[in-house]
Design a protein around this motif. Sequence first.
Motif, PDB file in Angstrom:
ATOM      1  N   ARG A 349     -30.768  51.900 -92.096  1.00 15.59           N
ATOM      2  CA  ARG A 349     -30.374  52.207 -93.182  1.00 15.59           C
ATOM      3  C   ARG A 349     -29.446  51.133 -94.328  1.00 15.59           C
ATOM      4  NH1 ARG A 349     -25.705  55.282 -89.007  1.00 15.59           N
ATOM      5  NH2 ARG A 349     -27.574  56.819 -87.605  1.00 15.59           N
ATOM      6  N   TYR A 377     -25.218  46.393 -90.056  1.00 19.25           N
ATOM      7  CA  TYR A 377     -25.478  47.909 -89.600  1.00 19.25           C
ATOM      8  C   TYR A 377     -24.726  48.424 -90.998  1.00 19.25           C
ATOM      9  CZ  TYR A 377     -20.309  46.776 -87.865  1.00 19.25           C
ATOM     10  OH  TYR A 377     -18.920  46.347 -87.966  1.00 19.25           O
ATOM     11  N   ALA A 378     -23.991  49.383 -91.439  1.00 18.38           N
ATOM     12  CA  ALA A 378     -23.812  49.691 -91.868  1.00 18.38           C
ATOM     13  C   ALA A 378     -22.615  50.634 -91.652  1.00 18.38           C
ATOM     14  CB  ALA A 378     -24.755  50.474 -92.875  1.00 18.38           C
ATOM     15  N   GLY A 379     -21.586  51.227 -93.076  1.00 19.16           N
ATOM     16  CA  GLY A 379     -20.713  52.190 -92.202  1.00 19.16           C
ATOM     17  C   GLY A 379     -19.830  51.379 -91.346  1.00 19.16           C
ATOM     18  N   GLU A 380     -19.317  52.609 -90.492  1.00 16.31           N
ATOM     19  CA  GLU A 380     -17.603  51.725 -89.837  1.00 16.31           C
ATOM     20  C   GLU A 380     -18.705  52.387 -88.334  1.00 16.31           C
ATOM     21  OE1 GLU A 380     -13.072  52.801 -88.905  1.00 16.31           O
ATOM     22  OE2 GLU A 380     -14.278  54.242 -90.354  1.00 16.31           O
ATOM     23  N   THR A 393     -22.877  58.693 -83.880  1.00 20.83           N
ATOM     24  CA  THR A 393     -22.485  58.443 -84.807  1.00 20.83           C
ATOM     25  C   THR A 393     -23.098  59.763 -85.578  1.00 20.83           C
ATOM     26  OG1 THR A 393     -24.239  56.908 -86.204  1.00 20.83           O
ATOM     27  CG2 THR A 393     -22.490  55.993 -86.219  1.00 20.83           C
TER      28      THR A 393
END
Length: 450
Positions: A349, A377-380, A393
Amino acid sequence: MPWNATELMRASLTCAQILFAVLLFSSSLPVRDRLAGRVVIVGVIFLAWAAGMSLLVPGSLPGSGGNSSTLVIIFGLSLVAALFTVVFVFRASIWTGFFCATAGYTLQNLTGSLWKLANYALPLSDMGFNLGMVIPYLMVYLVAYLSFISRIRRKGLDLIEQRVMLAMMVVVIFAIIGYDVVVKELEAMELPHSMVLACRLTHVLLCLGVLIFEYEVLYSRQLELEVASVEQIMRQEKEQFQISRETIEAINLKCHDIKHQIRSVGVDSSVDPVVLREMEQQVDIYDAAVRTGNEALDVILTEKSLICERENVTLSCIADGDCIAFMAASDVYSLMGNALDNALEAARRMKDPERRSISLVLRARASMAVLHIENYYAGELLFGNGEDLPATTKADASSHGYGMKSMQLVAKKYHGNIHARAADGVFHLNVVLPLPTQPIGVNQSGASTD
């Protein structure tokens, strides 16, 4: 018997309380086709029930000279109506219907007893039914929803097939409804206030006991489902390990032969040496098997390194395979495979090429085998309260997250633990396994080098 507006209101509120509580428990279930028509039918049934109750109940109330057993029958029929509502409106089995109906009805009775206890302690209003009761009921329902109803997953409800739910129907009719009628009889007899209060408190505890028992039945069913799914995944991983090992060995052997053939062609032909070197370098990618001293670890690292090469992800690895020689090959494959799969999914990602990287370090420290994996990593990432691992996720959380559970089972098998943390866009995974004082199983080392 003449109609009575007060009794009709009383019956309608009771009907609404039961129906709303049952719908809370069944809210995660998928609805059936022609929903509007089904809702109308259910509404007509409950309105008819409310009208009938407003006529029958007054003559059956404790102290009215009637037969109180009629009350048990009337409220028992409302429980059957609630069961019908669940299976008629939602795509649910009869056992799921039993769960939602009995749990919802018990919640309504629990709320009613709490309301009466509040009136005993603080006379907020008369003991009759009125619109002022709506807010207290909604408050209790909200607490119940946030406490445990919201944690009930749809898949767990779908798979309830235990006939203990039929027994719960009987328990609710006699222990919850029947005992409530007994308490009403005691109230009508004007017994000492302390005795009535104790009986009403007992009814509250009965309701709580039934709800806790039903939740435990559901939880145990969900746990059985998760264990079965993880065990199936681990069996598949064991089979996949054998396939991957044989495939990599076959590819390495063929590439080894191709390299020798390329060298022979370079000696005996006029092919451009530069072209031949490029061909040999391409073959080297597949012939460069990882050698750590542990066969299972070699297989999984070689397999994932090829995937990383194909997807432009950098995999850096420092691994001492001997430190996990006590682990079964299938466990090594499962633990490392799931950890690297998660890291690889996160790396895919990342749009920045410099962040498409995974770092793995495996070494012995003191009396522990320590695995550390880092990746961007991307996002939360969401960690539950007290949880050492992040939640999945994926959109359908109930169908995913088994890779993490599989890793936890492997670590637990060897008396180890797993911990994860996320900071500044980097995910850190640590697996710590105590080294045995005596060898466990078969040493997986000894793979030949080329």
